[in-house]
Design a protein around this motif. Structure first.
Motif, PDB file in Angstrom:
ATOM      1  N   ASN A 259       0.762  -1.181  -0.079  1.00 26.05           N
ATOM      2  CA  ASN A 259       0.032   0.086  -0.050  1.00 26.05           C
ATOM      3  C   ASN A 259       0.791   1.316   0.059  1.00 26.05           C
ATOM      4  OD1 ASN A 259      -1.760   1.802   2.354  1.00 26.05           O
ATOM      5  ND2 ASN A 259      -2.717   1.510   0.494  1.00 26.05           N
TER       6      ASN A 259
ATOM      7  N   SER B 110      -4.390  -2.275   3.176  1.00 25.07           N
ATOM      8  CA  SER B 110      -5.116  -3.372   2.351  1.00 25.07           C
ATOM      9  C   SER B 110      -6.660  -3.150   3.032  1.00 25.07           C
ATOM     10  CB  SER B 110      -4.811  -4.431   2.103  1.00 25.07           C
ATOM     11  OG  SER B 110      -5.590  -5.380   1.407  1.00 25.07           O
TER      12      SER B 110
ATOM     13  N   ALA C 114      -4.636  -3.517  -1.303  1.00 23.16           N
ATOM     14  CA  ALA C 114      -3.637  -2.431  -1.011  1.00 23.16           C
ATOM     15  C   ALA C 114      -3.449  -1.368  -2.129  1.00 23.16           C
ATOM     16  CB  ALA C 114      -2.275  -3.103  -0.886  1.00 23.16           C
TER      17      ALA C 114
END
Ligand SMILES: Cc1cc2nc3c(=O)[nH]c(=O)nc-3n(C[C@H](O)[C@H](O)[C@H](O)COP(=O)(O)OP(=O)(O)OC[C@H]3O[C@@H](n4cnc5c(N)ncnc54)[C@H](O)[C@@H]3O)c2cc1C
Length: 362
Positions: free
Chosen positions: A12, A327, A340
């Motif tokens: 992410n 995520s 993510a």
């Protein structure tokens, strides 16, 4: 002053950093670990100890990213017969099913190759490892960050802070001044970290003997004495042959059997695939012991995939300076790598629409 501090160098945070980098925007990324990737972790040989699979049929973002980065993928191996074990004493039976893994694909070289490729796009001076965020203070026009590093505490200011990490870790480990609202605290706490309580076994062999026996390497054990819940063939055409498995025992049971886990796993592999399977070189990775992935609450895992998509987690706070990611905050694909990336896109849009706008890089 730094424009955007990203806390978390998992998929992410890295995907968001890559979007900011492409747009020429000012950012710095901090991660508590001494490596990037977060829950994405592969051995030097490319065997995945964290995520293994992505599903092109319903995960467009991760599929596109892998293609854009030019990474080589392969289907999850499923040729041969699959095994099902209901009786702890008896032999496993064969089960007939095509596409057991729902069209899953893996990356050659492991998922870590995705992390390496993303990190290669980012200037090294913007990536700060071994920096643990402990507190955030709202100072009106900016946020004050308190980070622990080897040399002691480092205090930084940033116009925006993005917490690209599991919501439960945010609630459990970071001190906020002023405190977050009660509904937001509850939303963070009620959002389980996907797979954080899992443990994986890897067993390496000189050859894929199960393939010679007409077996696919996929086995599922459904009984209370199962040590391994699910196994699969994790060979990638180079080097040793590999079976991977999710452990069936809970974190508490694993704590109790800590010294004997290898013996238990080898014995279960032998029951499933025959005596040759007992002799694998074993590697065990227990995510529930990793404080940077697994919160205290996560050690009591949910049995099903939690329902993610709590809208509370997708609203910036502190006058839109503080943003929540990971995520688990995603509206689509929550918990997965797809989530993510979905969350990274949403965070980028949030940052782009703040009234204070982005500071461009000097
Ligand atoms: C065993 C296992 C199997 C999985 N299998 C799959 C799969 O097959 N397919 C799939 O799509 N997904 C799978 N997943 C889920 C997948 O790994 C995650 O969806 C994804 O990696 C999440 O990325 P993220 O960046 O949101 O979070 P993370 O990867 O958790 O990254 C968060 C980062 O924040 C850092 N951090 C935490 N606290 C602090 C702090 N206080 N200060 C600074 N940094 C901090 C951590 O070090 C970490 O790097 C699996 C996960 C596990 C554990």
């Amino acid at each position: 002053m730094l424009d955007t501090a990203i806390i978390g160098g998992g998929l992410n945070g890295l995907a968001l950093a890559s979007l900011l980098q492409s747009a020429g925007r000012d950012f710095a990324l901090f991660d508590a670990r001494d490596r990037l990737g977060g829950r994405i972790l592969s051995t030097a040989e490319g065997i995945d100890l964290g995520p293994t699979w992505y599903w092109p049929a319903h995960q467009p973002r991760i599929t596109r990213l892998i293609a854009d980065l030019g990474l080589e993928s392969m289907p999850q191996w499923e040729e041969g017969q699959h095994l099902l074990q209901h009786d702890p004493e008896g032999k496993p039976s064969i089960f007939e099913q095509t596409d057991v893994h729902g069209g899953a694909r893996r990356l050659r070289g492991g998922m870590q190759s995705l992390v390496k490729a993303l990190a290669a796009r980012l200037p090294a001076e913007r990536l700060h490892l071994s920096h643990t965020l402990s507190a955030l203070r709202d100072r009106g026009a900016h946020i004050e960050l308190h980070l622990r590093e080897a040399a002691g505490e480092r205090v930084l200011s940033a116009r925006n802070v993005v917490l690209a990490m599991p919501p439960r870790l945010i609630e459990e480990r970071i001190a906020f001044e002023p405190a977050l609202t009660s509904p937001l605290q509850a939303s963070l706490r009620n959002c389980p970290t996907w797979m954080a309580a899992q443990a994986k076994f890897v067993a390496r062999y000189p050859e894929a003997f199960w393939r010679r026996q007409g077996l696919s390497g996929t086995a599922t054990a459904h009984h209370p004495r199962a040590v391994l819940a699910e196994t699969w063939d994790a060979c990638d055409g180079h080097g040793d042959a590999t079976l991977c498995a999710f452990v069936a025992l809970s974190p508490l049971q694993r704590d109790a059997f800590r010294g004997g886990m290898d013996l238990l796993a080898a014995s279960h592999l032998g029951q499933l695939f025959g005596t040759s399977a007992r002799d694998g070189r074993l590697l065990h990775h227990d995510w529930s012991l990793d404080r940077l992935s697994c919160s205290v609450l996560d050690r009591t895992p949910s049995r099903t995939h939690p329902h993610y998509a709590d809208p509370e987690l997708r609203v910036p706070t502190w006058a839109e300076k503080l943003h929540f990611g990971g995520s688990e905050s995603a509206a689509y694909g929550g918990g997965y790598m797809e989530g993510a990336l979905e969350a990274a896109g949403r965070l980028y849009r949030e940052l782009s629409s703040t009234p204070r706008a982005f500071a461009l890089r000097q």
